[in-house]
Design a protein around this motif. Structure first.
Motif, PDB file in Angstrom:
ATOM      1  N   ILE A   1      42.840  45.204  23.198  1.00  0.00           N
ATOM      2  CA  ILE A   1      44.266  45.284  22.890  1.00  0.00           C
ATOM      3  C   ILE A   1      44.717  46.736  22.768  1.00  0.00           C
ATOM      4  N   THR A   2      43.851  47.613  22.298  1.00  0.00           N
ATOM      5  CA  THR A   2      44.213  49.022  22.176  1.00  0.00           C
ATOM      6  C   THR A   2      44.483  49.645  23.534  1.00  0.00           C
ATOM      7  N   LEU A   3      43.638  49.351  24.513  1.00  0.00           N
ATOM      8  CA  LEU A   3      43.800  49.892  25.862  1.00  0.00           C
ATOM      9  C   LEU A   3      44.689  49.021  26.728  1.00  0.00           C
ATOM     10  N   ASP A   4      44.889  47.777  26.322  1.00  0.00           N
ATOM     11  CA  ASP A   4      45.602  46.773  27.123  1.00  0.00           C
ATOM     12  C   ASP A   4      44.953  46.621  28.507  1.00  0.00           C
ATOM     13  N   LYS A   5      43.630  46.512  28.502  1.00  0.00           N
ATOM     14  CA  LYS A   5      42.858  46.318  29.721  1.00  0.00           C
ATOM     15  C   LYS A   5      41.898  45.152  29.537  1.00  0.00           C
ATOM     16  N   CYS A   6      41.564  44.517  30.657  1.00  0.00           N
ATOM     17  CA  CYS A   6      40.630  43.406  30.644  1.00  0.00           C
ATOM     18  C   CYS A   6      39.330  43.799  31.328  1.00  0.00           C
ATOM     19  N   TYR A   7      38.242  43.229  30.816  1.00  0.00           N
ATOM     20  CA  TYR A   7      36.921  43.475  31.378  1.00  0.00           C
ATOM     21  C   TYR A   7      36.202  42.131  31.493  1.00  0.00           C
ATOM     22  N   VAL A   8      35.587  41.916  32.639  1.00  0.00           N
ATOM     23  CA  VAL A   8      34.955  40.630  32.920  1.00  0.00           C
ATOM     24  C   VAL A   8      33.490  40.852  33.261  1.00  0.00           C
TER      25      VAL A   8
ATOM     26  N   THR B   1      32.897  48.870  36.341  1.00  0.00           N
ATOM     27  CA  THR B   1      32.575  49.168  37.736  1.00  0.00           C
ATOM     28  C   THR B   1      33.817  49.018  38.606  1.00  0.00           C
ATOM     29  N   GLU B   2      33.932  47.939  39.326  1.00  0.00           N
ATOM     30  CA  GLU B   2      35.007  47.776  40.300  1.00  0.00           C
ATOM     31  C   GLU B   2      36.237  47.123  39.680  1.00  0.00           C
ATOM     32  N   HIS B   3      37.363  47.415  40.303  1.00  0.00           N
ATOM     33  CA  HIS B   3      38.629  46.809  39.886  1.00  0.00           C
ATOM     34  C   HIS B   3      38.740  45.407  40.476  1.00  0.00           C
ATOM     35  N   VAL B   4      39.265  44.473  39.686  1.00  0.00           N
ATOM     36  CA  VAL B   4      39.428  43.086  40.128  1.00  0.00           C
ATOM     37  C   VAL B   4      40.866  42.902  40.585  1.00  0.00           C
ATOM     38  N   SER B   5      41.038  42.531  41.838  1.00  0.00           N
ATOM     39  CA  SER B   5      42.376  42.313  42.383  1.00  0.00           C
ATOM     40  C   SER B   5      42.736  40.827  42.453  1.00  0.00           C
ATOM     41  N   ASP B   6      41.766  39.990  42.767  1.00  0.00           N
ATOM     42  CA  ASP B   6      42.005  38.545  42.853  1.00  0.00           C
ATOM     43  C   ASP B   6      41.693  37.916  41.503  1.00  0.00           C
ATOM     44  N   MET B   7      42.710  37.676  40.710  1.00  0.00           N
ATOM     45  CA  MET B   7      42.520  37.162  39.353  1.00  0.00           C
ATOM     46  C   MET B   7      42.233  35.664  39.342  1.00  0.00           C
ATOM     47  N   GLU B   8      42.695  34.954  40.366  1.00  0.00           N
ATOM     48  CA  GLU B   8      42.525  33.505  40.364  1.00  0.00           C
ATOM     49  C   GLU B   8      41.066  33.082  40.462  1.00  0.00           C
ATOM     50  N   GLN B   9      40.224  33.942  41.040  1.00  0.00           N
ATOM     51  CA  GLN B   9      38.819  33.604  41.165  1.00  0.00           C
ATOM     52  C   GLN B   9      38.108  33.574  39.820  1.00  0.00           C
ATOM     53  N   LEU B  10      38.744  34.101  38.794  1.00  0.00           N
ATOM     54  CA  LEU B  10      38.141  34.143  37.463  1.00  0.00           C
ATOM     55  C   LEU B  10      38.376  32.869  36.666  1.00  0.00           C
ATOM     56  N   GLY B  11      39.159  31.947  37.197  1.00  0.00           N
ATOM     57  CA  GLY B  11      39.440  30.710  36.483  1.00  0.00           C
ATOM     58  C   GLY B  11      40.748  30.793  35.714  1.00  0.00           C
ATOM     59  N   SER B  12      41.258  29.626  35.380  1.00  0.00           N
ATOM     60  CA  SER B  12      42.592  29.563  34.753  1.00  0.00           C
ATOM     61  C   SER B  12      42.607  30.154  33.349  1.00  0.00           C
ATOM     62  N   PHE B  13      41.530  30.005  32.585  1.00  0.00           N
ATOM     63  CA  PHE B  13      41.526  30.495  31.202  1.00  0.00           C
ATOM     64  C   PHE B  13      41.566  32.021  31.167  1.00  0.00           C
ATOM     65  N   ILE B  14      40.699  32.660  31.950  1.00  0.00           N
ATOM     66  CA  ILE B  14      40.684  34.119  31.995  1.00  0.00           C
ATOM     67  C   ILE B  14      41.936  34.644  32.699  1.00  0.00           C
ATOM     68  N   TYR B  15      42.430  33.893  33.661  1.00  0.00           N
ATOM     69  CA  TYR B  15      43.659  34.311  34.356  1.00  0.00           C
ATOM     70  C   TYR B  15      44.827  34.424  33.376  1.00  0.00           C
ATOM     71  N   ARG B  16      44.960  33.442  32.493  1.00  0.00           N
ATOM     72  CA  ARG B  16      46.051  33.494  31.518  1.00  0.00           C
ATOM     73  C   ARG B  16      45.889  34.675  30.568  1.00  0.00           C
ATOM     74  N   LEU B  17      44.648  35.035  30.266  1.00  0.00           N
ATOM     75  CA  LEU B  17      44.411  36.146  29.339  1.00  0.00           C
ATOM     76  C   LEU B  17      44.670  37.498  29.997  1.00  0.00           C
TER      77      LEU B  17
ATOM     78  N   SER C   1      46.142  38.157  33.168  1.00  0.00           N
ATOM     79  CA  SER C   1      47.177  38.294  34.191  1.00  0.00           C
ATOM     80  C   SER C   1      48.149  39.412  33.810  1.00  0.00           C
ATOM     81  N   GLY C   2      48.438  40.316  34.775  1.00  0.00           N
ATOM     82  CA  GLY C   2      49.343  41.427  34.535  1.00  0.00           C
ATOM     83  C   GLY C   2      48.691  42.630  33.894  1.00  0.00           C
ATOM     84  N   LYS C   3      47.387  42.591  33.693  1.00  0.00           N
ATOM     85  CA  LYS C   3      46.666  43.712  33.067  1.00  0.00           C
ATOM     86  C   LYS C   3      45.630  44.265  34.043  1.00  0.00           C
ATOM     87  N   GLU C   4      45.318  45.538  33.882  1.00  0.00           N
ATOM     88  CA  GLU C   4      44.236  46.116  34.660  1.00  0.00           C
ATOM     89  C   GLU C   4      42.927  45.423  34.287  1.00  0.00           C
TER      90      GLU C   4
END
Length: 255
Positions: free
Chosen positions: A146-153, A193-209, A211-214
């Motif tokens: 939340i501090t960086l407003d970034k997601c990591y998978v 490592t790499e940036h994720v561009s296709d968010m849908e491949q991560l599933g609906s739960f992670i997509y909702r979390l 979506s719209g974030k790096e």
């Protein structure tokens, strides 16, 4: 001369005797018919009995499924929300502070087979607030710093994260108290490592979390000892627990 004559039977008697003889033969020929009918009726009875047993067995199976689904499963909450805390000791970063407290809100979705954890701003500092999802269907974990407003998978680490049913049972058992038993802390270090561009491949739960974030992929780096703050460099920490111990996830940028 005396003539001796043999009186022949009247003609009317012959047909009666022939009818009688003919009737006895027909009766003897028709005697096996009741036996055949008895066999057919017994076979029909066996068939009907078998069909009845099958119908009864199917009825018991469907009744058991109904009872399990609508009486047993409905007793387990589809979504369980827990607000809990844990006491632990950190000998490296806070050797003189004694016990530390960590609070988090845990949502467990039993049917969907995933966990959602919210870690608020810690009281002692040194760790970022975060939202975490452990998706056991996809085998993925997502951290929203939340501090960086970034997601990591990263791939789900099942040696650290309890499955939803096990975590639910653990939290239910300690729900009478405010805190989990005193425990310890372990550390895991990740590298973005790499940036994720296709968010849908991560599933609906992670997509909702996320979506719209790096969003970036993480790679787990094994370390033999916990890294210190000076060694951390450009790293951020998220402290959380999904087990009987606290986990410090250190996320570092590319070196």
């Amino acid at each position: 001369m005396v003539k001796i004559g043999v009186q022949q039977p009247p003609a009317a008697l012959k047909p009666e005797k022939e009818k009688a003889a003919g009737g006895d033969g027909a009766a003897e020929a028709e005697e096996p018919a009741p036996l055949v009918q008895g066999r057919r009726s017994s076979l029909s009875g066996v068939c009907y009995l078998t069909m009845g047993l099958l119908v009864l067995l199917l009825g018991l199976v469907f009744a058991s499924m109904y009872v399990y689904r609508y009486f047993f499963i409905t007793q387990l909450p589809r979504e369980s929300v827990f607000h809990c805390g844990v006491l632990y000791e950190d000998s490296l970063y806070s050797p003189f502070r004694g016990q530390l407290e960590l609070h988090e809100d845990v949502k467990i979705y039993l049917e969907e087979n995933y966990e959602q954890i919210n870690v608020p701003v810690p009281r002692f500092g040194g760790s970022d607030p975060a939202d975490i999802i452990h998706d056991f269907q996809r085998g993925l974990t997502a951290y929203h710093d939340i501090t960086l407003d970034k997601c990591y998978v990263i791939e789900l680490n099942t040696t650290i994260v309890m499955p939803p049913r096990n975590l639910w049972e653990l939290l239910v058992n300690v729900k009478k108290g405010t805190y989990l038993p005193q425990t310890y802390i372990i550390q895991e270090e990740m590298i973005a490592t790499e940036h994720v561009s296709d968010m849908e491949q991560l599933g609906s739960f992670i997509y909702r979390l996320c979506s719209g974030k790096e969003t970036y992929r993480l790679k787990r780096r094994s370390t033999r000892r916990r890294i210190s703050r000076r060694e951390a460099g450009n790293c951020h920490r998220i402290r959380h627990f999904e087990n009987t111990f606290v986990v410090e996830t250190v996320i570092c940028g590319k070196s």
